[in-house]
Structures are given as C-alpha cells and as structure tokens.
Scaffold this motif. Structure first.
Motif, PDB file in Angstrom:
ATOM      1  N   ASN A  29       0.818  -1.224   0.000  1.00 14.35           N
ATOM      2  CA  ASN A  29       0.000   0.000   0.000  1.00 14.35           C
ATOM      3  C   ASN A  29       0.849   1.270   0.000  1.00 14.35           C
ATOM      4  OD1 ASN A  29      -2.527   1.316  -0.129  1.00 14.35           O
ATOM      5  ND2 ASN A  29      -2.537   1.636   2.086  1.00 14.35           N
ATOM      6  N   GLY A  30       2.097   1.143  -0.450  1.00 13.72           N
ATOM      7  CA  GLY A  30       2.931   2.335  -0.584  1.00 13.72           C
ATOM      8  C   GLY A  30       3.367   2.954   0.727  1.00 13.72           C
ATOM      9  N   ASP A  64      -3.982   3.591  -1.009  1.00 15.01           N
ATOM     10  CA  ASP A  64      -5.418   3.368  -1.155  1.00 15.01           C
ATOM     11  C   ASP A  64      -6.066   4.750  -1.207  1.00 15.01           C
ATOM     12  OD1 ASP A  64      -6.807   3.820   1.845  1.00 15.01           O
ATOM     13  OD2 ASP A  64      -4.674   3.331   1.865  1.00 15.01           O
ATOM     14  N   ASN A  65      -7.178   4.850  -1.938  1.00 16.64           N
ATOM     15  CA  ASN A  65      -7.723   6.176  -2.224  1.00 16.64           C
ATOM     16  C   ASN A  65      -8.150   6.959  -0.994  1.00 16.64           C
ATOM     17  OD1 ASN A  65      -7.280   6.115  -4.972  1.00 16.64           O
ATOM     18  ND2 ASN A  65      -9.215   5.086  -5.414  1.00 16.64           N
ATOM     19  N   LYS A  80      -6.713  11.805   1.863  1.00 15.99           N
ATOM     20  CA  LYS A  80      -6.498  12.487   3.147  1.00 15.99           C
ATOM     21  C   LYS A  80      -5.194  13.282   3.117  1.00 15.99           C
ATOM     22  CE  LYS A  80      -8.564  12.109   6.773  1.00 15.99           C
ATOM     23  NZ  LYS A  80      -9.649  12.953   7.319  1.00 15.99           N
ATOM     24  N   THR A  81      -4.148  12.694   2.524  1.00 14.75           N
ATOM     25  CA  THR A  81      -2.864  13.393   2.380  1.00 14.75           C
ATOM     26  C   THR A  81      -3.027  14.655   1.534  1.00 14.75           C
ATOM     27  OG1 THR A  81      -1.681  11.299   2.490  1.00 14.75           O
ATOM     28  CG2 THR A  81      -0.477  13.159   1.550  1.00 14.75           C
ATOM     29  N   MET A  82      -3.764  14.525   0.430  1.00 13.36           N
ATOM     30  CA  MET A  82      -3.915  15.657  -0.484  1.00 13.36           C
ATOM     31  C   MET A  82      -4.817  16.750   0.094  1.00 13.36           C
ATOM     32  SD  MET A  82      -1.946  15.273  -2.912  1.00 13.36           S
ATOM     33  CE  MET A  82      -0.821  13.930  -3.211  1.00 13.36           C
ATOM     34  N   PHE A  83      -5.830  16.349   0.833  1.00 11.18           N
ATOM     35  CA  PHE A  83      -6.732  17.320   1.452  1.00 11.18           C
ATOM     36  C   PHE A  83      -6.102  17.986   2.685  1.00 11.18           C
ATOM     37  CE2 PHE A  83     -11.183  15.876  -0.048  1.00 11.18           C
ATOM     38  CZ  PHE A  83     -11.438  17.088  -0.653  1.00 11.18           C
ATOM     39  N   MET A 135       4.607   8.844  -5.069  1.00  8.26           N
ATOM     40  CA  MET A 135       3.276   9.217  -5.555  1.00  8.26           C
ATOM     41  C   MET A 135       3.116  10.735  -5.458  1.00  8.26           C
ATOM     42  SD  MET A 135       2.141   6.359  -6.534  1.00  8.26           S
ATOM     43  CE  MET A 135       0.379   6.531  -6.814  1.00  8.26           C
ATOM     44  N   CYS A 136       2.350  11.277  -6.410  1.00 10.30           N
ATOM     45  CA  CYS A 136       2.276  12.737  -6.474  1.00 10.30           C
ATOM     46  C   CYS A 136       0.837  13.203  -6.653  1.00 10.30           C
ATOM     47  CB  CYS A 136       3.132  13.264  -7.620  1.00 10.30           C
ATOM     48  SG  CYS A 136       2.514  12.761  -9.240  1.00 10.30           S
TER      49      CYS A 136
END
Length: 646
Positions: free
Chosen positions: A118-119, A298-299, A304-307, A334-335
């Motif tokens: 899961n990265g 996982d999405n 959550k990271t991006m928000f 991942m970006c």
C-alpha cells in the motif's frame, strides 16, 4: 502549416457576459423549485415572483445591474461580485472546505518496492525516486509556464471554431490568496519576472531559484538534473538543521479571520524580515511539498494526504494552502496537486498537471532512501534560502490553536475515490443513447434518493468561458424529470421501456439546462447579484429623504435559501487518463462534494462528505453508486440491446 493564434490573441473577439432578463431568470428559477414544493407552496412562491417582476424595485435593480455591466471593463459578475462572494469573503479554513486536489498516476518506471504494501514507507526519510520525480515534474511545470509566457499554448476552441476565454491561464503562476480581516485578497506577481519556487520540507519553507542568469538579464531554466541536485541540497540542509522554525504553515489551514490576525501579528512582530519572507512565498511561481512520509496509496488514505497535509507531521503540516497550487510528492514517489480555488478553476490547472505527467520520469530509477551522510550537496551551484521566522508566545499559541482546528477539520472529513471500470462514455453513447454528463448526474440523483428517500437541490458547474473572463454558472440538476426518474426507477409497477423513457426525459432536461447555463443565462448568478443590490438599494421619499428599501419577499421566501442548500455539489472534469482522481469538499455538512472524470471506458468519482449522522460514509455512498451504475447498464441493455462490449 499555419501556426495557431497566440494564446491571448483572440481575447478581444470574445463577447461580454450577458445580463439575463428578469423574465427569463424568474421563469427558470420557478421551474427549478417545482420538485421541492407542494402545489400550494409553489403557488405562493409564484405569486411572490410575479409581484417582484411587476415591481418598480425589480426594474430598478435590473437597471443598476445594466449600469454596472456598462461600467465593467470585462465582466459584470467577475469584476464586481463573484470572487468576493464565492470565495474571498468565506471565512472557513481553506483546507478541505475550499481547496481541491488531483491525484497523479503511478510513473511508468515507478520502483515497485515503493508502492508495495500500500505504498507505506519508512517515516522521516526522502527517497531518491521521490526527488527524481519531483525534479522532473517541476521542470515540466516550468516549461508549461514558459509556453504560456510565449503565448504558444493553443487557444481552447469550441464548436463553430469560436475561441474560449484564456484569461485563467494567466492566473495560475505566482498567485497567492492572502488572509485579510473579513475578506481575503489575491496577490499576483508578474510570473515572467519571478525566478523562484517555494519548497516545503518538514514544515520548513525554502525559496529555490529555478532559473540561472547566463549573461546579463538573460535567464534560462535549470535542467532537470540541476533541479534534482538543488532538491538534494535542500534535503541535506533540512537534515542538518540545528534550529528549525515553528510549523508556521499550519496557520494557512486555519479559519481565515484567525489566520489574518496571526499573519498581522507575525508582520508587526518583525516587519522587515517577516514581510520579506512572506513576499517570497506569495510571489513564488508555485509551491512544492516533499513529504518524508507516505500515508498509503489506497484512495481513502491518499485523498487524506492531499486534502489535509503531511500525515506524519500532522494535519495542516508541510503545505502552504494559500498558494494557487502545490505539487505534493510523498516518499513513495506518488504525487498530486493541491489547489486554491479562487484565482482559477481546477479544470484549467489540471491541464498543467496532466502536462507534467505526460512524459515519464527519465533516467535510472532507484527505490533507495537518502541518508543524511550519503549524499554530497553543492551549495555553490544552488541558489536557495531557508526562510527564518521569529516567534513569540502569542504566535506559538496561534499555531497550537490552528492545530486544534486542523485536526477537527480533518476528523470531520471523509474522502475517497470510486473508480468504476465496467463501462464509460463509449457505452453510454452507443447503448445508453443519452448524453454522458447528464447520465452521470442521474446516477448521483438516483444514488442520493436510494440512500435518503428524498430529492435535494443539486449544483453542477457550468463553464461560461465563451465570454470574456467567464468563470461558472449553476446547473440546477434537480428537475421535475429527474425527480420522476428517481421515484419511478425502483417502482416495480413500471416496465423497462417506461423507466428508460424517464431516463431519456431526465437527461434531456439536464442537457437543456446545461446549454442555458453555459450560455450565461442561468438564474443563480443573476438572482445573487439582484439580492446583493436589493440589500443596499435606496429610494427618495416624498419628503426628499433617502431611505433603505426592505428586501423583497422573493429573497426572504424560505424556498429561496432552501433551493441553494446544495447537498449534492458536483462538477465534471475532462477524461483525465493520467489523473487518478480529483475532489473538493462538500459545501454543506449534511451533503456530498463529488467531482467526476468520465473517460471512454471508465469513470472516477472523487467524493467528500462529513462524519455526521445526516449522511452516510463515502464508502456506503460508493457502494450505492456502484449499484446504480450497474442497474442503469442493465436497464439500457434490456431496452436497447447490448450493441457495444465497451
């Protein structure tokens, strides 16, 4: 072959945004209310609207608007009202509530070790591939900026070979939203003259020159290798840092008036140093956030990271939420993009991100992590500055309070992306035989109805870029026909042919409203401005006194506000083959924010809702949506035959 016209060369050919007539706006408004009212309620509203139309007040307000239009250099809405009312006066934190995100695809040469399990990768380390990919994408982003600077970006055209407004492309780089008391502002430097970006590492803010002067006043972009070396230098610097700054960036996630007070205190405390530092951040071409952490691919974890920021350091960390856009790269490589909504719509910025992703990261890829002693830095070749901020007890208190708010905002937010691969727009056109965007809107209507057993006002964004500086208008998706569809779809008394006809009628009604809204003749922006003008409208009494006119009942009628409680706030982006999902926060706490990318063979829905009793989890919503998508497919194939395997 003739070259295409220069990027901004056709702006003068664009018409101004029209001022809709009172009659058409009121008729459209009334029609949109029918699914929300009983017959008695609607008759009462109809008489209120008729009174408004017949009044001197409506004619006076309309003529005031016509005067404003005549005096507006470009656009009566954008020049005078929209930016403030839609964005800058909103006091809620930008994090989740206003900022949007886009997820980028796995790189073609992505080291598999970085996205296994899961990265999730070791905390507190940066990876070599993370730096390689960030450098490559920074360079691609700067190339895109230069294409715009040289006006070599092709003009976006619509049918009939008519130009769309390109103004938003000039509002992307070197733009920052700045918190001020009661209403924010946007500051923009001349991007052609700015040489630096802002880089965030472990809550430290650096400026990094991405151009070098090869001769007097001749500047060229750094190569990808030079940018990579520069990022390694910054990592070396942050790892050897003996005295780190307080996590100032958390303040950008705070409620806007609070951040305005904190920023003002920051500037008053150390006017020269802090003003200079903030100017450097605010004028930077864009921001880059390198996270020495991975929250999972996982999405739900990724969104959550991006928000909400660097999840290892905490919510609100390692981001400058006020920047027009930030490229985020985690240590698993991942970006994504995090964007501030006010200067430009996400659709426009998504093209830059797509351009960055078009070419895979070059060179040998390594999954190794960078250890502080294992790399040599070349300070002499890298022009950077670590922005140092002084602090005091009051600023520390502000940061602590901002952290409490950031944690509460993040805890309330539930986000995810549904990737549905069974079919896409090809199947909808060939077998569904209805317009794809309208089809997906009906998916959302039916899913909402299945969960809540009622219909709700629904907002969809319509672009008005056929006009000079046009931004958006509201498509009111909920209609008499969409209500008939959702109420009839699960009714066993109706046959397949009848249900399919309900779908055809509902999608046709939606397409019709979309055309009206895109043409600048929707009712929402017009009625908004008439209401604002009513709020300060004066008349002369017979005694010669200026008096304030009361608000007309059209604006105080409960349905006026209720019809704009967008529990479904929706927007469609382009197919986004290289974009893995995009989303924004719900506008109302008891609703859902949904952005979708419809591609030929699949669709991606980015969803955000709140952890409140009035809504279901995004996971539950996704499950219901999946069921609706399959049920609609089954219905269309039973009626029209399975003419396409796509």
């Amino acid at each position: 072959m003739p070259s295409s016209p220069a990027t901004f060369s056709l702006q003068h050919t664009l018409p101004k945004l029209p001022v809709p007539s009172l009659e058409e706006s009121c008729a459209l408004y009334l029609k949109s209310l029918i699914p929300l009212q009983t017959k008695e309620e609607h008759e009462k509203t109809r008489s209120i609207v008729a009174d408004f139309l017949a009044s001197d007040l409506s004619k006076s307000l309309q003529q005031r608007l016509v005067d404003i239009d005549h005096a507006s250099p470009t656009n009566w809405l954008e020049d005078n009202f929209w930016l403030k009312k839609a964005y800058l006066e909103w006091r809620e934190p930008l994090m989740v509530n206003s900022n949007w995100y886009i997820l980028g695809q796995v790189d073609a040469g992505h080291p598999k070790q970085l996205i296994a399990n899961n990265g999730v990768q070791p905390k507190g380390l940066f990876s070599q591939f993370q730096v390689q990919r960030a450098a490559h994408m920074i360079r691609r982003g700067l190339e895109y900026k230069e294409i715009i600077d040289r006006e070599e970006l092709p003009v976006d055209m619509m049918r009939g070979n008519k130009a769309l407004c390109m103004w938003q492309y000039s509002r992307i780089f070197s733009v920052t939203r700045v918190p001020l008391h009661h209403c924010d502002t946007l500051v923009q430097a001349n991007a052609k003259e700015i040489r630096h970006i802002a880089v965030l590492l472990r809550d430290q803010v650096y400026t990094l020159n991405v151009y070098k002067e090869v001769e007097k006043n001749v500047w060229i972009l750094l190569t990808t290798e030079e940018i990579e070396n520069a990022l390694l230098t910054l990592i070396g610097h942050v790892e050897k840092l003996s005295e780190a700054n307080v996590p100032l960036s958390v303040l950008t996630s705070w409620q806007r008036d609070n951040w305005a007070v904190a920023r003002n205190h920051l500037l008053a405390m150390e006017p020269t140093l802090h003003r200079s530092n903030l100017d450097k951040i605010e004028t930077a071409l864009f921001a880059v956030a390198l996270d020495d952490y991975s929250n999972g691919i996982d999405n739900a974890s990724w969104t959550k990271t991006m928000f909400c920021g660097h999840q290892g350091l905490g919510n609100g960390h390692n981001r400058w939420f006020d920047k027009s856009f930030t490229l985020v790269v985690e240590n698993n490589g991942m970006c994504g993009f995090s964007g501030e909504h006010s200067p430009v719509d996400a659709l426009t910025v998504s093209y830059i991100f797509d351009y960055m992703l078009q070419v895979p990261t070059p060179g040998e890829k390594s999954h190794a992590f960078i250890h502080p002693s294992s790399h040599v830095t070349h300070h002499d070749q890298v022009v950077f500055e670590h922005l140092k901020f002084k602090t005091d007890a009051k600023l520390n208190h502000f940061i602590a309070e901002a952290q409490i708010t950031a944690d509460a905002t993040a805890a309330l937010s539930d986000s995810n992306v549904l990737v549905f691969k069974d079919y896409g727009t090809n199947w909808i056109k060939k077998t569904g035989r209805v317009p794809p965007d309208a089809f997906y809107q009906m998916v959302l209507q039916l899913a909402y109805y299945r969960i809540h057993q009622t219909v709700t006002p629904t907002y969809e964004t319509a672009a008005t870029r056929k006009y000079l500086r046009g931004r958006t208008e509201t498509i009111r998706t909920l209609s008499v026909d969409s209500k008939a569809l959702v109420e009839g779809f699960d009714n066993d008394q109706l046959g397949d042919a009848e249900k399919y006809q309900l779908l055809v009628k509902a999608t046709s009604a939606h397409r019709e409203y979309t055309a009206i809204a895109s043409d600048g003749h929707g009712c929402d922006r017009h009625l908004l401005v008439l209401r604002l003008l009513n709020a300060d409208h004066q008349v002369l009494t017979d005694q010669g006194e200026l008096v304030q006119v009361p608000m007309h009942p059209i604006f105080t009628d409960p349905i006026h506000g209720q019809s704009q409680v967008w529990r479904l706030s929706t927007s469609g982006l382009h197919a986004g083959i290289r974009l893995m999902g995009t989303g924004f926060g719900t506008v109302y706490p008891d609703g859902y924010g949904i952005n979708y990318m419809a591609a030929p063979t699949l669709v991606k829905f980015g969803i955000e809702s709140k952890n409140v009793p009035e809504t279901v989890s995004t996971e539950k919503l996704m499950e219901v949506m999946q069921g609706v998508l399959l049920d609609l497919k089954s219905l269309c194939e039973r009626v029209n035959g399975n003419v396409s395997k796509l």
